[in-house]
Scaffold this motif. Structure first.
Motif, short mmCIF file in Angstrom:
data_model
loop_
_atom_site.label_atom_id
_atom_site.label_comp_id
_atom_site.label_asym_id
_atom_site.label_seq_id
_atom_site.Cartn_x
_atom_site.Cartn_y
_atom_site.Cartn_z
N LEU A 191 74.38 42.19 152.04
CA LEU A 191 73.22 43.08 152.01
C LEU A 191 72.34 43.01 153.26
CD1 LEU A 191 72.03 42.30 148.17
CD2 LEU A 191 73.38 44.22 149.21
N SER A 192 72.08 41.97 153.80
CA SER A 192 71.27 42.06 154.96
C SER A 192 72.05 42.66 156.25
CB SER A 192 70.82 40.43 155.47
OG SER A 192 71.87 39.82 156.06
N GLN A 221 83.46 31.86 139.20
CA GLN A 221 83.67 32.78 140.36
C GLN A 221 82.71 33.92 140.00
OE1 GLN A 221 84.93 31.87 143.29
NE2 GLN A 221 84.97 29.68 142.22
N ILE A 222 82.01 34.59 141.02
CA ILE A 222 81.32 36.10 140.72
C ILE A 222 82.31 37.00 140.64
CG2 ILE A 222 79.70 37.59 141.82
CD1 ILE A 222 78.34 35.11 143.00
N VAL A 223 82.29 37.71 139.52
CA VAL A 223 82.94 38.96 139.31
C VAL A 223 82.18 40.36 139.43
CG1 VAL A 223 84.86 37.82 138.17
CG2 VAL A 223 83.06 38.52 136.72
N GLY A 224 81.16 40.22 139.27
CA GLY A 224 80.32 41.27 139.26
C GLY A 224 78.77 41.10 139.48
N VAL A 225 78.28 42.20 140.09
CA VAL A 225 76.64 42.22 140.23
C VAL A 225 76.36 43.52 139.82
CG1 VAL A 225 74.88 41.64 141.96
CG2 VAL A 225 77.07 40.78 142.49
N GLY A 241 76.85 29.03 147.28
CA GLY A 241 77.48 29.78 148.37
C GLY A 241 77.91 31.27 148.14
N GLN A 242 78.40 31.50 146.81
CA GLN A 242 78.75 32.84 146.67
C GLN A 242 77.51 33.97 146.47
OE1 GLN A 242 81.72 33.14 143.17
NE2 GLN A 242 81.11 31.13 142.93
N LEU A 243 76.33 33.28 146.19
CA LEU A 243 75.15 33.94 146.24
C LEU A 243 75.01 34.37 147.64
CD1 LEU A 243 72.79 32.24 143.68
CD2 LEU A 243 73.68 34.67 143.72
N ALA A 244 75.09 33.39 148.70
CA ALA A 244 74.73 33.30 149.93
C ALA A 244 75.44 34.51 150.72
CB ALA A 244 74.95 31.97 150.86
N ASP A 245 76.70 34.64 150.15
CA ASP A 245 77.66 35.77 150.76
C ASP A 245 77.07 37.09 150.34
OD1 ASP A 245 80.24 36.52 152.19
OD2 ASP A 245 80.70 37.34 150.13
N ILE A 246 76.55 37.23 149.13
CA ILE A 246 76.00 38.54 148.56
C ILE A 246 74.84 38.87 149.46
CG2 ILE A 246 74.87 39.58 146.74
CD1 ILE A 246 76.88 38.13 144.79
N THR A 285 80.24 47.10 151.68
CA THR A 285 80.31 45.93 151.39
C THR A 285 81.62 45.40 150.48
OG1 THR A 285 79.02 45.49 149.19
CG2 THR A 285 77.76 45.64 151.28
N SER A 286 81.85 44.04 150.30
CA SER A 286 82.73 43.85 149.26
C SER A 286 82.33 42.90 148.20
CB SER A 286 83.57 42.48 149.84
OG SER A 286 83.07 41.34 150.39
N ILE A 287 80.80 43.32 147.83
CA ILE A 287 80.09 42.81 146.57
C ILE A 287 80.59 43.58 145.46
CG2 ILE A 287 77.74 42.71 145.34
CD1 ILE A 287 76.66 42.68 148.31
#
Length: 456
Positions: free
Chosen positions: A178-179, A307-311, A169-174, A103-105
Protein backbone atom coordinates in the motif's frame (compact mmCIF):
# COMPACT_ATOMS: atom_id res chain seq x y z
CA UNK A 1 -10.48 13.93 34.38
CA UNK A 2 -12.25 12.26 31.47
CA UNK A 3 -9.71 12.31 28.67
CA UNK A 4 -11.56 10.64 25.82
CA UNK A 5 -14.54 12.54 24.44
CA UNK A 6 -17.69 10.45 24.71
CA UNK A 7 -20.07 9.82 21.86
CA UNK A 8 -23.35 11.71 21.94
CA UNK A 9 -25.61 9.09 23.54
CA UNK A 10 -28.78 10.59 22.08
CA UNK A 11 -27.30 10.49 18.57
CA UNK A 12 -25.96 6.98 19.16
CA UNK A 13 -29.37 5.70 20.26
CA UNK A 14 -31.03 7.32 17.23
CA UNK A 15 -28.42 5.74 14.97
CA UNK A 16 -28.99 2.28 16.46
CA UNK A 17 -32.79 2.62 16.29
CA UNK A 18 -32.72 3.43 12.57
CA UNK A 19 -30.21 0.68 11.86
CA UNK A 20 -31.97 -2.02 13.89
CA UNK A 21 -35.34 -1.24 12.34
CA UNK A 22 -33.92 -1.46 8.82
CA UNK A 23 -32.07 -4.72 9.53
CA UNK A 24 -35.24 -6.26 11.02
CA UNK A 25 -37.10 -5.57 7.80
CA UNK A 26 -34.60 -7.60 5.80
CA UNK A 27 -35.94 -10.85 7.24
CA UNK A 28 -39.29 -10.54 5.47
CA UNK A 29 -39.75 -13.45 3.00
CA UNK A 30 -40.44 -11.16 0.05
CA UNK A 31 -37.31 -9.14 0.79
CA UNK A 32 -35.10 -12.21 1.05
CA UNK A 33 -36.57 -13.58 -2.19
CA UNK A 34 -35.90 -10.32 -4.04
CA UNK A 35 -32.32 -10.19 -2.81
CA UNK A 36 -31.74 -13.83 -3.78
CA UNK A 37 -33.23 -13.35 -7.25
CA UNK A 38 -31.06 -10.28 -7.78
CA UNK A 39 -27.88 -12.16 -6.85
CA UNK A 40 -28.74 -15.08 -9.15
CA UNK A 41 -29.26 -12.65 -12.03
CA UNK A 42 -25.71 -11.30 -11.74
CA UNK A 43 -23.79 -14.46 -10.82
CA UNK A 44 -23.79 -17.52 -13.06
CA UNK A 45 -24.36 -20.98 -11.63
CA UNK A 46 -27.06 -22.92 -9.82
CA UNK A 47 -27.83 -21.45 -6.37
CA UNK A 48 -28.09 -23.82 -3.42
CA UNK A 49 -28.57 -21.65 -0.32
CA UNK A 50 -29.14 -18.04 0.73
CA UNK A 51 -27.50 -17.71 4.13
CA UNK A 52 -28.74 -15.59 7.00
CA UNK A 53 -27.60 -11.96 6.71
CA UNK A 54 -24.62 -10.81 8.76
CA UNK A 55 -24.45 -7.29 10.14
CA UNK A 56 -21.30 -5.34 10.91
CA UNK A 57 -20.98 -1.77 12.10
CA UNK A 58 -21.57 -0.16 8.73
CA UNK A 59 -22.91 -2.90 6.44
CA UNK A 60 -25.21 -5.91 6.13
CA UNK A 61 -24.14 -8.81 3.91
CA UNK A 62 -26.02 -11.70 2.28
CA UNK A 63 -24.17 -14.78 1.05
CA UNK A 64 -25.51 -17.02 -1.70
CA UNK A 65 -23.92 -20.45 -2.16
CA UNK A 66 -23.72 -22.07 -5.60
CA UNK A 67 -23.31 -25.68 -6.71
CA UNK A 68 -19.91 -24.93 -8.25
CA UNK A 69 -18.54 -24.60 -4.72
CA UNK A 70 -18.31 -20.80 -4.82
CA UNK A 71 -20.41 -18.12 -3.20
CA UNK A 72 -21.46 -14.56 -3.92
CA UNK A 73 -21.87 -11.82 -1.32
CA UNK A 74 -24.03 -8.73 -1.65
CA UNK A 75 -23.41 -5.94 0.81
CA UNK A 76 -25.57 -2.92 1.65
CA UNK A 77 -24.61 0.05 3.85
CA UNK A 78 -26.77 0.24 6.98
CA UNK A 79 -28.94 3.36 7.26
CA UNK A 80 -28.36 5.06 10.58
CA UNK A 81 -24.71 4.08 10.81
CA UNK A 82 -23.50 4.92 7.31
CA UNK A 83 -23.90 8.64 6.76
CA UNK A 84 -22.77 8.76 3.11
CA UNK A 85 -23.84 5.42 1.61
CA UNK A 86 -23.67 6.25 -2.11
CA UNK A 87 -20.32 7.98 -1.75
CA UNK A 88 -18.96 5.17 0.41
CA UNK A 89 -19.87 2.44 -2.08
CA UNK A 90 -18.57 4.39 -5.08
CA UNK A 91 -15.26 5.01 -3.34
CA UNK A 92 -14.86 1.39 -2.28
CA UNK A 93 -15.47 0.02 -5.76
CA UNK A 94 -12.83 2.33 -7.25
CA UNK A 95 -10.39 1.45 -4.45
CA UNK A 96 -10.81 -2.32 -4.75
CA UNK A 97 -10.28 -2.20 -8.50
CA UNK A 98 -7.20 0.01 -8.04
CA UNK A 99 -5.72 -2.42 -5.51
CA UNK A 100 -6.36 -5.35 -7.84
CA UNK A 101 -4.59 -3.52 -10.65
CA UNK A 102 -1.59 -2.25 -8.66
CA UNK A 103 -0.87 -4.83 -5.94
CA UNK A 104 -1.08 -8.54 -5.19
CA UNK A 105 -3.22 -7.93 -2.09
CA UNK A 106 -6.17 -10.36 -2.31
CA UNK A 107 -9.46 -8.44 -2.42
CA UNK A 108 -12.91 -9.73 -3.42
CA UNK A 109 -13.72 -9.73 -7.14
CA UNK A 110 -16.59 -7.34 -7.90
CA UNK A 111 -19.37 -8.93 -9.93
CA UNK A 112 -21.72 -5.95 -9.99
CA UNK A 113 -22.42 -2.76 -8.07
CA UNK A 114 -24.91 0.05 -8.21
CA UNK A 115 -26.92 2.83 -6.63
CA UNK A 116 -29.99 2.62 -4.44
CA UNK A 117 -32.21 2.95 -7.51
CA UNK A 118 -30.47 -0.04 -9.09
CA UNK A 119 -30.71 -2.25 -5.99
CA UNK A 120 -33.37 -4.86 -5.16
CA UNK A 121 -36.40 -3.14 -3.59
CA UNK A 122 -34.40 0.08 -3.39
CA UNK A 123 -32.58 -1.21 -0.30
CA UNK A 124 -29.55 0.94 -0.94
CA UNK A 125 -26.32 1.17 -2.89
CA UNK A 126 -24.63 -2.22 -3.05
CA UNK A 127 -21.59 -4.23 -4.03
CA UNK A 128 -22.07 -7.80 -5.28
CA UNK A 129 -18.78 -9.68 -5.05
CA UNK A 130 -17.32 -13.16 -4.92
CA UNK A 131 -17.21 -14.47 -1.35
CA UNK A 132 -13.72 -15.36 -0.12
CA UNK A 133 -13.73 -18.71 1.65
CA UNK A 134 -11.83 -18.52 4.93
CA UNK A 135 -11.47 -20.25 8.28
CA UNK A 136 -11.20 -17.18 10.50
CA UNK A 137 -10.10 -13.58 10.53
CA UNK A 138 -6.73 -12.40 11.79
CA UNK A 139 -8.29 -10.75 14.82
CA UNK A 140 -9.60 -14.12 15.98
CA UNK A 141 -6.18 -15.70 15.43
CA UNK A 142 -4.41 -13.08 17.56
CA UNK A 143 -7.01 -12.32 20.23
CA UNK A 144 -6.60 -13.34 23.87
CA UNK A 145 -8.37 -16.73 24.14
CA UNK A 146 -10.03 -15.94 27.47
CA UNK A 147 -11.87 -12.90 26.10
CA UNK A 148 -15.52 -13.29 25.14
CA UNK A 149 -17.35 -12.17 22.02
CA UNK A 150 -18.59 -9.04 23.77
CA UNK A 151 -15.13 -8.07 25.04
CA UNK A 152 -12.89 -5.66 23.17
CA UNK A 153 -10.05 -7.64 21.54
CA UNK A 154 -6.49 -7.50 22.88
CA UNK A 155 -3.45 -9.24 21.42
CA UNK A 156 -2.80 -12.48 23.30
CA UNK A 157 0.12 -11.64 25.63
CA UNK A 158 1.19 -15.30 25.50
CA UNK A 159 1.09 -15.55 21.69
CA UNK A 160 3.75 -17.83 20.22
CA UNK A 161 6.55 -15.70 18.78
CA UNK A 162 6.91 -17.80 15.62
CA UNK A 163 3.18 -17.56 14.98
CA UNK A 164 3.24 -13.82 15.56
CA UNK A 165 6.18 -13.32 13.20
CA UNK A 166 4.46 -15.39 10.53
CA UNK A 167 1.24 -13.36 10.78
CA UNK A 168 2.99 -10.01 11.20
CA UNK A 169 5.10 -10.84 8.16
CA UNK A 170 2.02 -11.20 5.99
CA UNK A 171 0.65 -7.94 7.40
CA UNK A 172 3.95 -6.25 6.67
CA UNK A 173 3.69 -7.27 3.03
CA UNK A 174 0.24 -5.69 2.74
CA UNK A 175 1.30 -2.44 4.40
CA UNK A 176 4.45 -2.31 2.28
CA UNK A 177 2.50 -2.71 -0.95
CA UNK A 178 0.00 0.00 0.00
CA UNK A 179 2.86 2.37 0.79
CA UNK A 180 4.09 1.99 -2.80
CA UNK A 181 0.82 3.34 -4.21
CA UNK A 182 1.63 7.00 -4.87
CA UNK A 183 -0.99 9.54 -5.90
CA UNK A 184 -0.89 13.27 -6.75
CA UNK A 185 -3.60 14.61 -4.41
CA UNK A 186 -5.28 13.77 -1.11
CA UNK A 187 -8.71 12.31 -1.74
CA UNK A 188 -10.87 9.30 -2.55
CA UNK A 189 -10.24 7.51 -5.82
CA UNK A 190 -12.19 7.88 -9.04
CA UNK A 191 -11.72 5.38 -11.87
CA UNK A 192 -11.24 7.42 -15.03
CA UNK A 193 -10.91 4.47 -17.42
CA UNK A 194 -9.84 0.83 -17.37
CA UNK A 195 -6.25 1.75 -16.51
CA UNK A 196 -6.42 5.11 -14.73
CA UNK A 197 -7.45 6.20 -11.25
CA UNK A 198 -7.10 9.58 -9.60
CA UNK A 199 -8.04 11.19 -6.26
CA UNK A 200 -10.99 13.14 -7.60
CA UNK A 201 -13.23 13.38 -4.53
CA UNK A 202 -12.85 14.50 -0.94
CA UNK A 203 -11.11 11.97 1.31
CA UNK A 204 -14.12 10.29 2.91
CA UNK A 205 -12.80 9.01 6.23
CA UNK A 206 -14.28 6.92 8.99
CA UNK A 207 -13.73 9.94 11.23
CA UNK A 208 -15.98 12.10 9.06
CA UNK A 209 -18.71 9.46 9.20
CA UNK A 210 -18.49 9.20 12.98
CA UNK A 211 -18.40 12.95 13.54
CA UNK A 212 -21.74 13.26 11.76
CA UNK A 213 -23.21 10.08 13.29
CA UNK A 214 -22.00 10.34 16.89
CA UNK A 215 -20.68 13.89 17.18
CA UNK A 216 -23.74 15.67 15.68
CA UNK A 217 -21.47 17.61 13.35
CA UNK A 218 -23.41 19.28 10.52
CA UNK A 219 -22.51 17.80 7.15
CA UNK A 220 -21.86 21.32 5.88
CA UNK A 221 -18.75 21.48 8.08
CA UNK A 222 -17.01 18.61 6.29
CA UNK A 223 -14.49 19.01 3.45
CA UNK A 224 -16.03 19.03 0.00
CA UNK A 225 -13.07 18.41 -2.32
CA UNK A 226 -9.65 16.81 -2.65
CA UNK A 227 -6.55 18.51 -1.21
CA UNK A 228 -3.40 19.56 -3.02
CA UNK A 229 -1.10 19.65 0.03
CA UNK A 230 -0.69 17.76 3.29
CA UNK A 231 -0.58 21.00 5.30
CA UNK A 232 -4.02 21.98 3.94
CA UNK A 233 -5.41 18.61 4.91
CA UNK A 234 -3.96 18.71 8.43
CA UNK A 235 -5.46 22.18 8.84
CA UNK A 236 -8.84 20.83 7.72
CA UNK A 237 -8.62 17.99 10.26
CA UNK A 238 -7.66 20.45 13.01
CA UNK A 239 -10.65 22.61 12.09
CA UNK A 240 -12.93 19.57 12.33
CA UNK A 241 -11.76 18.94 15.89
CA UNK A 242 -12.79 22.47 16.81
CA UNK A 243 -16.13 22.23 15.04
CA UNK A 244 -16.77 18.93 16.81
CA UNK A 245 -16.48 20.53 20.25
CA UNK A 246 -18.72 23.37 19.12
CA UNK A 247 -21.47 21.19 17.66
CA UNK A 248 -21.76 18.00 19.72
CA UNK A 249 -24.98 18.42 21.64
CA UNK A 250 -24.70 15.82 24.41
CA UNK A 251 -21.93 14.21 26.48
CA UNK A 252 -19.22 16.46 25.05
CA UNK A 253 -17.90 17.85 28.34
CA UNK A 254 -18.27 17.30 32.09
CA UNK A 255 -17.80 20.85 33.34
CA UNK A 256 -16.74 24.37 32.43
CA UNK A 257 -13.09 23.52 33.02
CA UNK A 258 -13.41 20.35 30.98
CA UNK A 259 -14.80 22.41 28.11
CA UNK A 260 -11.97 24.94 28.43
CA UNK A 261 -9.35 22.20 28.51
CA UNK A 262 -10.75 20.70 25.29
CA UNK A 263 -11.00 24.10 23.64
CA UNK A 264 -7.40 25.02 24.47
CA UNK A 265 -6.13 21.72 23.07
CA UNK A 266 -8.02 22.18 19.81
CA UNK A 267 -7.06 25.81 19.35
CA UNK A 268 -3.38 25.10 19.96
CA UNK A 269 -3.45 22.12 17.61
CA UNK A 270 -5.05 24.29 14.94
CA UNK A 271 -2.36 26.92 15.46
CA UNK A 272 0.41 24.37 14.97
CA UNK A 273 -1.36 23.14 11.84
CA UNK A 274 -1.65 26.68 10.43
CA UNK A 275 2.08 27.12 10.94
CA UNK A 276 2.72 24.04 8.80
CA UNK A 277 4.33 22.13 11.65
CA UNK A 278 2.17 18.99 11.36
CA UNK A 279 2.97 18.14 7.75
CA UNK A 280 6.34 17.09 6.40
CA UNK A 281 7.71 19.95 4.28
CA UNK A 282 9.52 17.40 2.13
CA UNK A 283 6.26 15.68 1.16
CA UNK A 284 3.80 18.54 1.53
CA UNK A 285 2.95 18.46 -2.18
CA UNK A 286 3.08 14.68 -2.40
CA UNK A 287 3.36 12.08 -3.53
CA UNK A 288 0.54 10.90 -1.27
CA UNK A 289 -0.05 7.32 -0.17
CA UNK A 290 -3.07 5.05 -0.26
CA UNK A 291 -4.44 4.79 3.27
CA UNK A 292 -7.30 2.68 4.68
CA UNK A 293 -8.83 3.91 7.94
CA UNK A 294 -10.40 0.49 8.58
CA UNK A 295 -7.43 -1.75 7.77
CA UNK A 296 -7.19 -3.96 10.86
CA UNK A 297 -6.93 -7.67 11.75
CA UNK A 298 -10.70 -8.31 11.85
CA UNK A 299 -10.89 -7.34 8.16
CA UNK A 300 -8.10 -9.73 7.14
CA UNK A 301 -9.20 -13.27 6.29
CA UNK A 302 -7.15 -16.41 6.93
CA UNK A 303 -7.35 -20.01 5.76
CA UNK A 304 -6.87 -23.01 8.05
CA UNK A 305 -3.09 -22.69 7.61
CA UNK A 306 -3.15 -19.07 8.88
CA UNK A 307 -2.35 -17.71 5.45
CA UNK A 308 -4.02 -14.48 4.35
CA UNK A 309 -6.59 -15.16 1.63
CA UNK A 310 -8.46 -11.87 1.58
CA UNK A 311 -8.57 -8.28 2.81
CA UNK A 312 -12.03 -6.70 2.96
CA UNK A 313 -13.83 -3.45 3.84
CA UNK A 314 -11.99 -0.78 1.85
CA UNK A 315 -14.76 1.82 2.00
CA UNK A 316 -12.83 4.43 4.02
CA UNK A 317 -9.71 4.40 1.86
CA UNK A 318 -8.13 7.46 0.27
CA UNK A 319 -4.83 9.03 -0.73
CA UNK A 320 -3.43 10.58 2.46
CA UNK A 321 -0.35 12.43 3.73
CA UNK A 322 2.76 10.29 3.77
CA UNK A 323 2.85 10.60 7.58
CA UNK A 324 -0.17 8.30 7.76
CA UNK A 325 1.59 5.52 5.84
CA UNK A 326 4.85 6.04 7.75
CA UNK A 327 3.16 5.64 11.14
CA UNK A 328 3.37 2.07 12.51
CA UNK A 329 -0.02 0.30 12.45
CA UNK A 330 -1.86 0.99 15.72
CA UNK A 331 -3.63 -2.37 15.36
CA UNK A 332 -0.58 -4.47 16.18
CA UNK A 333 -2.16 -4.84 19.65
CA UNK A 334 -5.70 -5.15 18.20
CA UNK A 335 -6.91 -2.48 20.66
CA UNK A 336 -6.73 1.29 20.19
CA UNK A 337 -4.60 3.27 22.67
CA UNK A 338 -7.49 5.33 24.04
CA UNK A 339 -9.35 2.13 25.04
CA UNK A 340 -6.38 0.29 26.58
CA UNK A 341 -7.45 -0.91 30.06
CA UNK A 342 -4.38 0.46 31.88
CA UNK A 343 -4.06 3.76 30.05
CA UNK A 344 -2.05 5.32 27.25
CA UNK A 345 1.38 4.78 28.77
CA UNK A 346 0.71 1.07 29.31
CA UNK A 347 -0.47 0.76 25.70
CA UNK A 348 2.68 2.50 24.55
CA UNK A 349 4.94 0.07 26.43
CA UNK A 350 3.11 -2.98 25.11
CA UNK A 351 3.05 -1.55 21.60
CA UNK A 352 6.74 -0.76 21.50
CA UNK A 353 7.57 -4.33 22.45
CA UNK A 354 5.44 -5.77 19.63
CA UNK A 355 6.55 -3.09 17.20
CA UNK A 356 10.10 -4.47 17.30
CA UNK A 357 8.75 -7.81 16.05
CA UNK A 358 6.77 -6.12 13.29
CA UNK A 359 9.74 -4.04 12.14
CA UNK A 360 11.95 -7.13 12.14
CA UNK A 361 9.66 -9.00 9.74
CA UNK A 362 9.03 -5.85 7.71
CA UNK A 363 12.78 -5.58 7.06
CA UNK A 364 12.78 -9.22 5.98
CA UNK A 365 9.92 -8.59 3.54
CA UNK A 366 11.70 -5.53 2.21
CA UNK A 367 14.87 -7.53 1.58
CA UNK A 368 12.88 -10.15 -0.33
CA UNK A 369 11.12 -7.50 -2.41
CA UNK A 370 14.45 -5.80 -3.17
CA UNK A 371 15.99 -9.04 -4.39
CA UNK A 372 13.00 -9.66 -6.66
CA UNK A 373 13.07 -6.15 -8.06
CA UNK A 374 9.69 -5.23 -6.58
CA UNK A 375 11.05 -2.53 -4.30
CA UNK A 376 13.70 0.18 -4.55
CA UNK A 377 15.82 1.21 -1.55
CA UNK A 378 13.98 4.55 -1.43
CA UNK A 379 10.68 2.69 -0.98
CA UNK A 380 11.70 0.97 2.25
CA UNK A 381 9.10 1.50 4.95
CA UNK A 382 10.84 0.13 8.04
CA UNK A 383 13.10 3.17 8.52
CA UNK A 384 10.32 5.78 8.24
CA UNK A 385 8.11 3.70 10.57
CA UNK A 386 10.81 3.45 13.20
CA UNK A 387 11.48 7.18 12.87
CA UNK A 388 7.77 8.01 13.15
CA UNK A 389 7.50 6.11 16.41
CA UNK A 390 10.71 7.47 17.90
CA UNK A 391 10.12 11.14 17.07
CA UNK A 392 6.39 11.16 17.89
CA UNK A 393 5.02 11.67 14.38
CA UNK A 394 2.92 8.56 15.04
CA UNK A 395 0.93 10.52 17.63
CA UNK A 396 0.52 13.56 15.36
CA UNK A 397 -1.12 11.44 12.65
CA UNK A 398 -3.21 9.57 15.21
CA UNK A 399 -4.50 12.73 16.91
CA UNK A 400 -5.28 14.34 13.56
CA UNK A 401 -7.46 11.40 12.50
CA UNK A 402 -9.17 10.63 15.82
CA UNK A 403 -11.47 13.37 17.05
CA UNK A 404 -12.93 11.43 19.99
CA UNK A 405 -9.46 10.33 21.15
CA UNK A 406 -7.84 13.68 20.46
CA UNK A 407 -7.65 15.08 24.00
CA UNK A 408 -5.76 12.28 25.69
CA UNK A 409 -3.20 12.19 22.88
CA UNK A 410 -2.78 15.96 22.70
CA UNK A 411 -2.09 16.57 26.37
CA UNK A 412 0.16 13.56 26.89
CA UNK A 413 2.05 13.52 23.58
CA UNK A 414 1.64 16.69 21.54
CA UNK A 415 1.54 19.49 24.08
CA UNK A 416 5.07 18.68 25.39
CA UNK A 417 6.36 18.31 21.83
CA UNK A 418 5.08 21.62 20.49
CA UNK A 419 4.83 23.79 23.60
CA UNK A 420 7.56 22.49 25.91
CA UNK A 421 7.71 20.32 29.00
CA UNK A 422 5.55 21.21 31.96
CA UNK A 423 5.69 20.02 35.58
CA UNK A 424 1.96 20.57 36.07
CA UNK A 425 -0.28 17.50 36.12
CA UNK A 426 -1.79 16.62 32.76
CA UNK A 427 -5.35 17.37 33.84
CA UNK A 428 -4.38 20.94 34.80
CA UNK A 429 -1.88 21.72 32.06
CA UNK A 430 -4.46 23.62 30.05
CA UNK A 431 -4.40 26.39 32.68
CA UNK A 432 -0.70 26.92 31.99
CA UNK A 433 -1.48 27.26 28.27
CA UNK A 434 -4.31 29.77 28.64
CA UNK A 435 -1.81 32.58 28.23
CA UNK A 436 -1.14 31.41 24.68
CA UNK A 437 -4.69 32.30 23.64
CA UNK A 438 -5.61 35.71 22.26
CA UNK A 439 -8.41 37.75 23.81
CA UNK A 440 -10.67 36.80 20.90
CA UNK A 441 -9.90 33.09 21.39
CA UNK A 442 -10.62 33.38 25.10
CA UNK A 443 -14.00 34.98 24.36
CA UNK A 444 -14.74 32.22 21.87
CA UNK A 445 -13.88 29.62 24.52
CA UNK A 446 -16.43 31.07 26.94
CA UNK A 447 -19.05 31.35 24.21
CA UNK A 448 -18.66 27.66 23.38
CA UNK A 449 -19.10 26.73 27.02
CA UNK A 450 -22.28 28.82 27.21
CA UNK A 451 -23.60 26.89 24.18
CA UNK A 452 -22.47 23.45 25.30
CA UNK A 453 -23.97 23.72 28.80
CA UNK A 454 -27.40 24.47 27.35
CA UNK A 455 -27.47 20.96 25.92
CA UNK A 456 -25.87 19.18 28.88
Amino acid sequence: MRSRMRFDDVAWEASETISDSWVAGLFQPDTLRSIGDFMIKHRSGVPTELCQPRAGTFNVSFRMKFDDGGSALIRFPKPGTTMFPEEKVRNEVATMRYIQAHTSIPVPFILHWGTREESPLGLGPFILMEFIEHAMDLGEALNTPTLGVEDRPILDPAVDVEKLEMLYGQLADIVLQLSQCSLPRIGSLVQVDDFTWEPGHRPLSIGMNELVRLGTLPRSKLPTSAFETASEYFQALANLHGEHLHHQRNDAVDSADDCRRRFVARRLFSRVASEGRLASSRNDHGPFKLWCDDLRPSNILLNEHLQIVGVIDWEFTYAAPVQFAHAPPWWLLLEQPEYWPDGLEAWERAFEYRLQTFLKVLVEREETALRRGRLTPEQRLSGPMRHSWENGDFWVAYAARKSFAFDVVFWKKLDPRFFGSCAIAVQDRWKERLGLLSEEETRCMEQIWSIVRLFG
